[in-house]
Design a protein around this motif. Structure first.
Motif, PDB file in Angstrom:
ATOM      1  N   THR A 189       9.967  -0.336   4.582  1.00  0.00           N
ATOM      2  CA  THR A 189       9.606  -1.056   3.658  1.00  0.00           C
ATOM      3  C   THR A 189      10.300  -1.218   2.345  1.00  0.00           C
ATOM      4  O   THR A 189      10.195  -2.247   1.763  1.00  0.00           O
ATOM      5  CB  THR A 189       7.947  -0.379   3.178  1.00  0.00           C
ATOM      6  OG1 THR A 189       7.273  -0.339   4.327  1.00  0.00           O
ATOM      7  CG2 THR A 189       7.310  -1.391   1.886  1.00  0.00           C
ATOM      8  N   ASP A 199       1.027  -1.089  -0.073  1.00  0.00           N
ATOM      9  CA  ASP A 199       0.005  -0.209  -0.019  1.00  0.00           C
ATOM     10  C   ASP A 199       0.805   1.242  -0.030  1.00  0.00           C
ATOM     11  O   ASP A 199       1.522   1.543   1.029  1.00  0.00           O
ATOM     12  CB  ASP A 199      -0.714  -0.150   1.302  1.00  0.00           C
ATOM     13  CG  ASP A 199      -1.856   1.190   1.234  1.00  0.00           C
ATOM     14  OD1 ASP A 199      -1.587   2.005   0.301  1.00  0.00           O
ATOM     15  OD2 ASP A 199      -2.762   1.055   2.096  1.00  0.00           O
ATOM     16  N   LYS A 200       0.725   1.973  -1.100  1.00  0.00           N
ATOM     17  CA  LYS A 200       1.477   3.294  -1.214  1.00  0.00           C
ATOM     18  C   LYS A 200       1.471   4.136   0.152  1.00  0.00           C
ATOM     19  O   LYS A 200       2.565   4.891   0.349  1.00  0.00           O
ATOM     20  CB  LYS A 200       1.176   4.016  -2.527  1.00  0.00           C
ATOM     21  CG  LYS A 200       1.806   4.916  -2.949  1.00  0.00           C
ATOM     22  CD  LYS A 200       1.461   5.507  -4.333  1.00  0.00           C
ATOM     23  CE  LYS A 200       2.270   6.449  -4.914  1.00  0.00           C
ATOM     24  NZ  LYS A 200       1.774   7.006  -6.249  1.00  0.00           N
ATOM     25  N   SER A 201       0.228   4.351   0.738  1.00  0.00           N
ATOM     26  CA  SER A 201       0.107   5.242   1.657  1.00  0.00           C
ATOM     27  C   SER A 201       0.871   4.814   2.956  1.00  0.00           C
ATOM     28  O   SER A 201       1.127   5.612   3.992  1.00  0.00           O
ATOM     29  CB  SER A 201      -1.335   5.574   1.926  1.00  0.00           C
ATOM     30  OG  SER A 201      -2.015   4.354   2.479  1.00  0.00           O
ATOM     31  N   LYS A 202       1.235   3.333   3.056  1.00  0.00           N
ATOM     32  CA  LYS A 202       1.999   2.893   4.203  1.00  0.00           C
ATOM     33  C   LYS A 202       3.317   2.756   3.970  1.00  0.00           C
ATOM     34  O   LYS A 202       3.924   2.233   5.181  1.00  0.00           O
ATOM     35  CB  LYS A 202       1.064   1.600   4.579  1.00  0.00           C
ATOM     36  CG  LYS A 202      -0.351   1.855   5.120  1.00  0.00           C
ATOM     37  CD  LYS A 202      -0.754   0.475   5.399  1.00  0.00           C
ATOM     38  CE  LYS A 202      -2.339   0.699   5.842  1.00  0.00           C
ATOM     39  NZ  LYS A 202      -3.201  -0.627   5.851  1.00  0.00           N
ATOM     40  N   THR A 225       7.198   2.798   3.882  1.00  0.00           N
ATOM     41  CA  THR A 225       8.200   3.448   4.761  1.00  0.00           C
ATOM     42  C   THR A 225       9.516   3.181   4.218  1.00  0.00           C
ATOM     43  O   THR A 225       9.587   2.279   3.394  1.00  0.00           O
ATOM     44  CB  THR A 225       8.119   3.077   6.268  1.00  0.00           C
ATOM     45  OG1 THR A 225       8.529   1.639   6.455  1.00  0.00           O
ATOM     46  CG2 THR A 225       6.671   3.279   6.963  1.00  0.00           C
ATOM     47  N   SER A 268       6.397   8.323   1.251  1.00  0.00           N
ATOM     48  CA  SER A 268       6.174   9.670   1.621  1.00  0.00           C
ATOM     49  C   SER A 268       7.118  10.245   2.680  1.00  0.00           C
ATOM     50  O   SER A 268       7.467   9.811   3.545  1.00  0.00           O
ATOM     51  CB  SER A 268       4.649   9.397   2.386  1.00  0.00           C
ATOM     52  OG  SER A 268       4.357  10.752   2.832  1.00  0.00           O
TER      53      SER A 268
END
Length: 163
Positions: free
Chosen positions: A27, A19-22, A24, A57
């Motif tokens: 990751t 998931d792109k929003s998660k 780090t 992000s």
């Protein structure tokens, strides 16, 4: 690190970040390690890793490069100094190249720092894995002197032994 648009790689291994929003830096590290290990397991000697679509992000290109460089290098460590059988089965990865559209000073510095961290980790891992009989004080002193010389420093085995 290479900035050219053409690369000599004929095969690709794709590793997702989830998931792109998660995503780090951790990751990204894990993905780089998995991809590098997969390439090594397939017997590849040279690997290119691209970061252009790695979306983490809040992370700069330099931070992503350092995370990938450290993960790639540390994931393929193996201690083979005392291995005497099945040497032909040992798979080694000789080179990891970060493929990037641009390499600014911050990116180059991040990769250099990653290299220093990995060299240090390799040294510590080697020392931990070396049997005690091969780590007498004079052996360690010689190793410290040799490592200092690689770093452009001078230390005598006697001074190293005093450490």
């Amino acid at each position: 690190m290479t900035q050219t648009g053409r690369h000599p790689f004929r095969r690709a291994i794709f590793v997702g970040l989830g998931d792109k929003s998660k995503a780090t830096l951790e990751t990204l590290r894990r993905a780089a390690a998995q991809g590098t290990l997969a390439a090594k397991g397939l017997g590849y000697k040279v690997v290119g890793i691209t970061l252009h679509q790695a979306s983490v992000s809040g992370a700069s290109a330099a931070e992503k490069a350092r995370a990938v460089a450290e993960a790639a290098a540390l994931s393929v460590y193996q201690f083979t100094q005392y291995k005497t059988i099945d040497l032909e089965k040992i798979k080694e990865l000789n080179e990891v190249t970060l493929l990037t559209p641009h390499a600014d000073a911050a990116l180059k510095k991040a990769v250099e720092e990653a290299s220093m961290v990995c060299d240090s980790a390799y040294l510590v891992r080697d020392l931990v894995n070396t049997p005690a009989a091969s780590k007498r004080p004079e052996d360690l002193a010689r190793r410290i002197a040799a490592e200092a010389k690689k770093a452009g420093k001078t230390i005598t085995p006697e001074a190293a032994a005093a450490l």
